[in-house]
Design a protein around this motif. Structure first.
Motif, PDB file in Angstrom:
ATOM      1  N   TYR A  35       0.834  -1.209   0.000  1.00 18.27           N
ATOM      2  CA  TYR A  35       0.000   0.000   0.000  1.00 18.27           C
ATOM      3  C   TYR A  35       0.868   1.259   0.000  1.00 18.27           C
ATOM      4  O   TYR A  35       0.581   2.212  -0.703  1.00 18.27           O
ATOM      5  CB  TYR A  35      -0.948   0.011   1.196  1.00 18.27           C
ATOM      6  CG  TYR A  35      -1.983  -1.079   1.146  1.00 18.27           C
ATOM      7  CD1 TYR A  35      -2.639  -1.399  -0.039  1.00 18.27           C
ATOM      8  CD2 TYR A  35      -2.312  -1.800   2.277  1.00 18.27           C
ATOM      9  CE1 TYR A  35      -3.583  -2.394  -0.097  1.00 18.27           C
ATOM     10  CE2 TYR A  35      -3.273  -2.796   2.232  1.00 18.27           C
ATOM     11  CZ  TYR A  35      -3.897  -3.096   1.048  1.00 18.27           C
ATOM     12  OH  TYR A  35      -4.845  -4.084   0.993  1.00 18.27           O
ATOM     13  N   ALA A  36       1.941   1.240   0.764  1.00 19.93           N
ATOM     14  CA  ALA A  36       2.835   2.401   0.810  1.00 19.93           C
ATOM     15  C   ALA A  36       3.501   2.627  -0.546  1.00 19.93           C
ATOM     16  O   ALA A  36       3.612   3.763  -1.004  1.00 19.93           O
ATOM     17  CB  ALA A  36       3.888   2.198   1.894  1.00 19.93           C
ATOM     18  N   HIS A  37       3.918   1.564  -1.216  1.00 22.47           N
ATOM     19  CA  HIS A  37       4.542   1.693  -2.539  1.00 22.47           C
ATOM     20  C   HIS A  37       3.534   2.184  -3.574  1.00 22.47           C
ATOM     21  O   HIS A  37       3.865   2.989  -4.435  1.00 22.47           O
ATOM     22  CB  HIS A  37       5.155   0.365  -2.977  1.00 22.47           C
ATOM     23  CG  HIS A  37       6.480   0.101  -2.360  1.00 22.47           C
ATOM     24  ND1 HIS A  37       6.616  -0.516  -1.137  1.00 22.47           N
ATOM     25  CD2 HIS A  37       7.731   0.389  -2.767  1.00 22.47           C
ATOM     26  CE1 HIS A  37       7.881  -0.601  -0.832  1.00 22.47           C
ATOM     27  NE2 HIS A  37       8.590  -0.057  -1.800  1.00 22.47           N
ATOM     28  N   LYS A  38       2.313   1.709  -3.500  1.00 23.05           N
ATOM     29  CA  LYS A  38       1.302   2.127  -4.473  1.00 23.05           C
ATOM     30  C   LYS A  38       0.980   3.610  -4.331  1.00 23.05           C
ATOM     31  O   LYS A  38       0.573   4.246  -5.294  1.00 23.05           O
ATOM     32  CB  LYS A  38       0.048   1.274  -4.334  1.00 23.05           C
ATOM     33  CG  LYS A  38       0.247  -0.089  -4.948  1.00 23.05           C
ATOM     34  CD  LYS A  38      -1.005  -0.895  -4.958  1.00 23.05           C
ATOM     35  CE  LYS A  38      -0.753  -2.113  -5.812  1.00 23.05           C
ATOM     36  NZ  LYS A  38      -1.332  -3.301  -5.385  1.00 23.05           N
ATOM     37  N   GLN A  39       1.160   4.155  -3.141  1.00 24.10           N
ATOM     38  CA  GLN A  39       0.901   5.577  -2.955  1.00 24.10           C
ATOM     39  C   GLN A  39       1.968   6.437  -3.636  1.00 24.10           C
ATOM     40  O   GLN A  39       1.782   7.629  -3.811  1.00 24.10           O
ATOM     41  CB  GLN A  39       0.806   5.898  -1.466  1.00 24.10           C
ATOM     42  CG  GLN A  39      -0.460   5.311  -0.852  1.00 24.10           C
ATOM     43  CD  GLN A  39      -0.516   5.479   0.649  1.00 24.10           C
ATOM     44  OE1 GLN A  39       0.460   5.819   1.293  1.00 24.10           O
ATOM     45  NE2 GLN A  39      -1.683   5.222   1.218  1.00 24.10           N
TER      46      GLN A  39
END
Length: 100
Positions: free
Chosen positions: A54-58
């Protein structure tokens, strides 16, 4: 990628048998270079644990779905992370999943 010089194509490396690994990734970079795009802008990364994913997708600006076989959980996870999903549904069920 030619029209957006700061964009990168970011792909996940899925651990499946017969994948071809770095050979396939090298060919992707070569094809990008042939099209006038710096091959280093084709980024292939390992899958992340869910909380890191989720952090990378942001960090991304947009999620481009595949045409013939739409993403399922990946599109949902992208939306959950606040990442817009662009998909093009067709007549087959597997190519309409992300649009529902």
């Amino acid at each position: 990628l030619l029209r957006c010089p700061t964009a990168k194509l970011w792909l996940f490396r899925f651990p499946i048998q017969g994948y071809g690994g770095t050979e396939v990734e090298g060919r992707l970079r070569e094809e990008a270079a042939k099209a006038g795009v710096d091959g280093s802008r084709v980024v292939v990364s390992e899958l992340f644990p869910k909380h890191e994913e989720y952090a990378h997708k942001q960090l991304a600006d947009i999620f481009l779905d595949t045409l013939l076989f739409n993403s399922h959980t990946t599109a949902t996870d992208s939306l959950f992370a606040g990442l817009p999903v662009v998909t093009l549904p067709s007549e087959l069920h597997v190519s309409r999943v992300a649009s529902s």
